[in-house]
Design an enzyme around this catalytic site. Structure first.
Site, PDB file in Angstrom:
ATOM      1  N   LYS A 171     -13.322  23.813  -7.365  1.00  0.00           N
ATOM      2  CA  LYS A 171     -12.217  22.853  -7.409  1.00  0.00           C
ATOM      3  C   LYS A 171     -12.172  22.295  -8.828  1.00  0.00           C
ATOM      4  O   LYS A 171     -12.945  21.417  -9.189  1.00  0.00           O
ATOM      5  CB  LYS A 171     -12.457  21.735  -6.382  1.00  0.00           C
ATOM      6  CG  LYS A 171     -11.210  21.068  -5.839  1.00  0.00           C
ATOM      7  CD  LYS A 171     -10.381  20.338  -6.880  1.00  0.00           C
ATOM      8  CE  LYS A 171     -10.947  19.002  -7.274  1.00  0.00           C
ATOM      9  NZ  LYS A 171     -10.226  18.395  -8.416  1.00  0.00           N
TER      10      LYS A 171
ATOM     11  N   SER B 233     -18.068  11.816 -12.944  1.00  0.00           N
ATOM     12  CA  SER B 233     -18.526  10.431 -13.062  1.00  0.00           C
ATOM     13  C   SER B 233     -19.627  10.115 -12.050  1.00  0.00           C
ATOM     14  O   SER B 233     -19.710  10.760 -11.001  1.00  0.00           O
ATOM     15  CB  SER B 233     -17.350   9.483 -12.839  1.00  0.00           C
ATOM     16  OG  SER B 233     -16.838   9.654 -11.531  1.00  0.00           O
TER      17      SER B 233
ATOM     18  N   GLY C 115     -20.063  11.014  -8.151  1.00  0.00           N
ATOM     19  CA  GLY C 115     -21.358  11.615  -7.811  1.00  0.00           C
ATOM     20  C   GLY C 115     -21.947  10.984  -6.556  1.00  0.00           C
ATOM     21  O   GLY C 115     -22.494  11.677  -5.685  1.00  0.00           O
TER      22      GLY C 115
ATOM     23  N   GLU D 173     -24.344  16.519 -12.464  1.00  0.00           N
ATOM     24  CA  GLU D 173     -24.390  16.277 -13.912  1.00  0.00           C
ATOM     25  C   GLU D 173     -23.392  15.163 -14.164  1.00  0.00           C
ATOM     26  O   GLU D 173     -22.179  15.388 -14.113  1.00  0.00           O
ATOM     27  CB  GLU D 173     -24.034  17.581 -14.652  1.00  0.00           C
ATOM     28  CG  GLU D 173     -24.590  17.625 -16.049  1.00  0.00           C
ATOM     29  CD  GLU D 173     -23.643  17.037 -17.064  1.00  0.00           C
ATOM     30  OE1 GLU D 173     -23.719  15.798 -17.283  1.00  0.00           O
ATOM     31  OE2 GLU D 173     -22.836  17.777 -17.614  1.00  0.00           O
TER      32      GLU D 173
ATOM     33  N   CYS E 288     -19.997  13.966 -21.856  1.00  0.00           N
ATOM     34  CA  CYS E 288     -20.939  13.228 -21.015  1.00  0.00           C
ATOM     35  C   CYS E 288     -22.126  12.702 -21.806  1.00  0.00           C
ATOM     36  O   CYS E 288     -22.620  11.619 -21.551  1.00  0.00           O
ATOM     37  CB  CYS E 288     -21.397  14.102 -19.869  1.00  0.00           C
ATOM     38  SG  CYS E 288     -21.919  15.735 -20.391  1.00  0.00           S
TER      39      CYS E 288
ATOM     40  N   GLU F 140     -19.948   3.530 -19.212  1.00  0.00           N
ATOM     41  CA  GLU F 140     -19.396   4.714 -19.871  1.00  0.00           C
ATOM     42  C   GLU F 140     -17.894   4.507 -20.112  1.00  0.00           C
ATOM     43  O   GLU F 140     -17.121   4.342 -19.167  1.00  0.00           O
ATOM     44  CB  GLU F 140     -19.624   5.948 -18.982  1.00  0.00           C
ATOM     45  CG  GLU F 140     -19.164   7.235 -19.641  1.00  0.00           C
ATOM     46  CD  GLU F 140     -19.510   8.477 -18.819  1.00  0.00           C
ATOM     47  OE1 GLU F 140     -19.230   8.493 -17.612  1.00  0.00           O
ATOM     48  OE2 GLU F 140     -20.068   9.426 -19.405  1.00  0.00           O
TER      49      GLU F 140
HETATM   50  P1  NAI Z   1     -14.161  12.125 -11.601  1.00  0.00           P
HETATM   51  O1  NAI Z   1     -15.619  12.070 -11.444  1.00  0.00           O
HETATM   52  O2  NAI Z   1     -13.331  11.374 -10.598  1.00  0.00           O
HETATM   53  O3  NAI Z   1     -13.640  13.638 -11.577  1.00  0.00           O
HETATM   54  C1  NAI Z   1     -14.456  14.763 -11.722  1.00  0.00           C
HETATM   55  C2  NAI Z   1     -14.091  15.802 -10.662  1.00  0.00           C
HETATM   56  O4  NAI Z   1     -14.399  15.273  -9.375  1.00  0.00           O
HETATM   57  C3  NAI Z   1     -12.610  16.178 -10.618  1.00  0.00           C
HETATM   58  O5  NAI Z   1     -12.480  17.549 -10.326  1.00  0.00           O
HETATM   59  C4  NAI Z   1     -12.099  15.351  -9.453  1.00  0.00           C
HETATM   60  O6  NAI Z   1     -10.948  15.886  -8.853  1.00  0.00           O
HETATM   61  C5  NAI Z   1     -13.276  15.398  -8.518  1.00  0.00           C
HETATM   62  N1  NAI Z   1     -13.315  14.319  -7.517  1.00  0.00           N
HETATM   63  C6  NAI Z   1     -12.842  13.059  -7.615  1.00  0.00           C
HETATM   64  N2  NAI Z   1     -13.078  12.369  -6.499  1.00  0.00           N
HETATM   65  C7  NAI Z   1     -13.718  13.209  -5.641  1.00  0.00           C
HETATM   66  C8  NAI Z   1     -14.239  13.079  -4.316  1.00  0.00           C
HETATM   67  N3  NAI Z   1     -14.132  11.942  -3.620  1.00  0.00           N
HETATM   68  N4  NAI Z   1     -14.861  14.146  -3.779  1.00  0.00           N
HETATM   69  C9  NAI Z   1     -14.986  15.295  -4.439  1.00  0.00           C
HETATM   70  N5  NAI Z   1     -14.497  15.476  -5.694  1.00  0.00           N
HETATM   71  C10 NAI Z   1     -13.878  14.445  -6.298  1.00  0.00           C
HETATM   72  O7  NAI Z   1     -13.796  11.630 -13.048  1.00  0.00           O
HETATM   73  P2  NAI Z   1     -12.357  11.191 -13.632  1.00  0.00           P
HETATM   74  O8  NAI Z   1     -11.636  10.308 -12.655  1.00  0.00           O
HETATM   75  O9  NAI Z   1     -11.658  12.401 -14.088  1.00  0.00           O
HETATM   76  O10 NAI Z   1     -12.799  10.323 -14.884  1.00  0.00           O
HETATM   77  C11 NAI Z   1     -13.203   8.972 -14.711  1.00  0.00           C
HETATM   78  C12 NAI Z   1     -14.427   8.654 -15.536  1.00  0.00           C
HETATM   79  O11 NAI Z   1     -15.513   9.463 -15.137  1.00  0.00           O
HETATM   80  C13 NAI Z   1     -14.316   8.923 -17.021  1.00  0.00           C
HETATM   81  O12 NAI Z   1     -13.707   7.889 -17.686  1.00  0.00           O
HETATM   82  C14 NAI Z   1     -15.753   9.102 -17.403  1.00  0.00           C
HETATM   83  O13 NAI Z   1     -16.354   7.859 -17.603  1.00  0.00           O
HETATM   84  C15 NAI Z   1     -16.359   9.769 -16.229  1.00  0.00           C
HETATM   85  N6  NAI Z   1     -16.444  11.237 -16.385  1.00  0.00           N
HETATM   86  C16 NAI Z   1     -17.607  11.784 -16.786  1.00  0.00           C
HETATM   87  C17 NAI Z   1     -17.691  13.137 -16.981  1.00  0.00           C
HETATM   88  C18 NAI Z   1     -18.949  13.760 -17.427  1.00  0.00           C
HETATM   89  O14 NAI Z   1     -18.953  14.876 -17.903  1.00  0.00           O
HETATM   90  N7  NAI Z   1     -20.066  13.113 -17.260  1.00  0.00           N
HETATM   91  C19 NAI Z   1     -16.556  14.027 -16.802  1.00  0.00           C
HETATM   92  C20 NAI Z   1     -15.380  13.361 -16.319  1.00  0.00           C
HETATM   93  C21 NAI Z   1     -15.351  12.018 -16.141  1.00  0.00           C
END
Ligand code: NAI
Ligand code: MG
Length: 495
Positions: free
Chosen positions: A188, A242, A246, A263, A297, A398
């Site tokens: 996904k 995030s 997680g 991660e 990250c 973050e």
């Molecule tokens: P997110 O953690 O919501 O999204 C990452 C992935 O998880 C996307 O594919 C999203 O569709 C999916 N996702 C979201 N909610 C989910 C759920 N309930 N169950 C399963 N999958 C789900 O991150 P987002 O909203 O894109 O960014 C928000 C913040 O997260 C950023 O500002 C940053 O601080 C952090 N982030 C950190 C990352 C890293 O590499 N450590 C990468 C992306 C975001």
């Protein structure tokens, strides 16, 4: 420079935009689509099939069938060939893949080109590991009477959920261990940048990976993502994103006790000692936080600077931030692109207000950029906040934007204490010409990776992952493969 958008529109037109199930691109069962945007211009670039729980069910069923189908009889050498052909296809189509990432999430093309070694290296490293996967024979308490050995078997159907900040490399990172171990997967991709994953899915088929081994369901996190994470027929979830999400993944995994690797984010310290090579530290620590507009990250977002050089370093890193060319990532001279979307832009601006309210000062940046060609994109100035104390929100949370929080320290012990005063533990950096200081700090920082006199480089051979709230499990390195394998013990009575 003028950017020929027609050429790029043509590339996007040719890309798959539907759900990949069983080797075919199909519309969502609901018939719905969503738009993905180019953050440099704010324009919608493509309509993507919007998968949800029903599509996830179909994809998981396809992955389950593939797991016990012809794929289960592929020899290690055949899986290795698939990965080597995949790597060659990535190489052949590398320019196109770079442009897709630039258009979908804004990264500068120069940064994408610099990742070539890593993208190809990931596919080839896992190809190299395939034929090394093996169990062992074990001496036991009944020699001559009982024979015991272990088998390494693929964990099964893997649900992979990826973020938008590095689509090309993070998707290869999720696909390669699946192919290497003989698992199957449902991926996904992030809703903000789904195009690269779909193209890579097409290339995997071309590389000879059987239908149904890799299925890709674009869609939103709370629908498709949540359905995948909680699916009772998914054996393992590999998540990057995030820490907020997680936690939801952990919660969702409990129904069938899935294996989970996470991660997550960070607030990594980059510690600059007074005896450092100042030129190297300014550029290295600067890029360590501003690269990809801070959307990495392991970005080194807390600059811990030893007091004798604090003022000079802040002045120089601020000048460096000011010198960076911010613009459309398609311009080869651009060093810093936009942030991914309007929400992220608001989030970054919001944190600047929080920081200033807490008593920090912006020595450079702090504002959205809207002049000329930047006016419709989501551009934010590389920003340095000084006078930060480690208890401020801008030092603890973050931001995921081009924002450095600078904190002074006096002694190595104090630096280590501040560095570790965080819930996260993904990365850390040390800049010093003193070998003892380097080793002592490398040991003291509680994080998965410590860089010394450099920052942020990753290698397929070197394990990567988090301590503490930054997650669990390691990606890259031989360790990674273990997370896609079960160990079966066989105990046989002889005679
Ligand atoms: P997110 O953690 O919501 O999204 C990452 C992935 O998880 C996307 O594919 C999203 O569709 C999916 N996702 C979201 N909610 C989910 C759920 N309930 N169950 C399963 N999958 C789900 O991150 P987002 O909203 O894109 O960014 C928000 C913040 O997260 C950023 O500002 C940053 O601080 C952090 N982030 C950190 C990352 C890293 O590499 N450590 C990468 C992306 C975001
Ligand atoms: Mg996009």
């Amino acid at each position: 420079m003028t950017i020929n958008m027609n050429v790029h529109a043509e590339i996007v037109r040719g890309l798959p935009k539907q759900i990949l199930i069983d080797g075919k691109f199909v519309p969502a069962l609901s018939g719905r689509t969503f738009q993905t945007f180019n953050p440099a211009t704010g324009e919608a670039i493509a309509d993507i099939a919007e998968g949800d729980a029903a599509d996830i069910d179909l994809a998981v069923a396809a992955a389950r069938r593939a797991f016990t189908g012809p794929w289960s009889r592929f020899t290690p050498f055949q899986r290795q060939q698939c990965l080597l052909r995949f790597a060659d296809l990535i190489e052949t189509h590398f320019d196109e893949l770079c442009v897709i990432d630039v258009l979908d999430m804004g990264v500068p093309i120069s940064m994408m080109r610099a990742r070539k070694q890593r993208a190809l290296g990931l596919a080839r490293f896992y190809a190299g590991l395939v034929t090394t996967i093996h169990g062992g024979t074990l001496p036991n308490s009944f020699p001559g009477e009982v024979f015991s050995y272990t088998l390494k078997e693929p964990v099964g159907v893997v649900g992979a959920i990826t973020p938008w900040n590095a689509p090309l490399t993070s998707t290869i990172w999720k696909m390669a261990p699946v192919i290497a171990t003989g698992c199957t997967m449902v991926l996904k991709p992030a809703e903000d940048a789904p195009l690269t994953a779909l193209r890579l899915g097409e290339l995997l088929l071309e590389a000879g990976v059987p239908e149904g081994v890799v299925n890709i369901v674009p869609g939103f996190g709370h629908t498709a993502g949540a359905a995948l994470a909680s699916h009772m027929d998914v054996d393992k979830v590999a998540f990057t994103g995030s820490d907020f999400t997680g936690r939801k993944i952990i919660e969702a995994s409990k129904g069938n006790i899935k294996r989970v690797t996470l991660e997550l984010g960070g607030k990594s310290p980059d510690v600059i000692f007074a005896d450092c090579d100042m030129d190297a530290a300014v550029a290295g620590a600067g890029m360590g936080v501003f690269a990809n507009s801070g959307q990495i990250c392991c970005a080194g977002t807390r600059l811990l600077v030893q007091r004798p050089i604090y003022d000079e370093f802040i002045e120089r890193v601020s000048a460096y931030a000011k010198s960076l060319k911010v613009g459309n990532g398609l311009d080869p001279e651009t060093q810093i692109g936009p942030v991914v979307n309007a929400k992220q832009l608001d989030r970054v601006a919001g944190y600047i207000d929080v920081g200033l309210g807490e008593g920090a000062q912006a020595t450079v940046g702090g504002k959205r950029l809207t002049e000329g060609a930047l006016k419709n994109g989501y551009f934010f100035e590389p920003t340095v906040l000084s006078c930060v104390t480690n208890d401020m929100r801008v030092a603890q949370e973050e931001i995921f934007g081009p924002v450095a929080a600078a904190i002074p320290f006096d002694t190595l012990e104090e630096a280590a204490a501040i560095a570790n005063d965080t819930v996260f533990g993904l990365g850390g950096g040390v800049w010093t010409t003193n070998v003892s200081t380097a080793h002592r700090m490398a040991k003291a920082i509680r994080a998965g990776t410590v860089w010394v006199n450099t920052y942020g480089g990753l290698d397929p051979v070197v394990p990567f992952g988090g301590y503490k709230t930054s997650g669990y499990g390691r990606e890259s390195g031989v360790e990674h493969i273990e997370a896609y394998l079960e160990t079966k013990s066989v105990i046989m009575k002889l005679g």
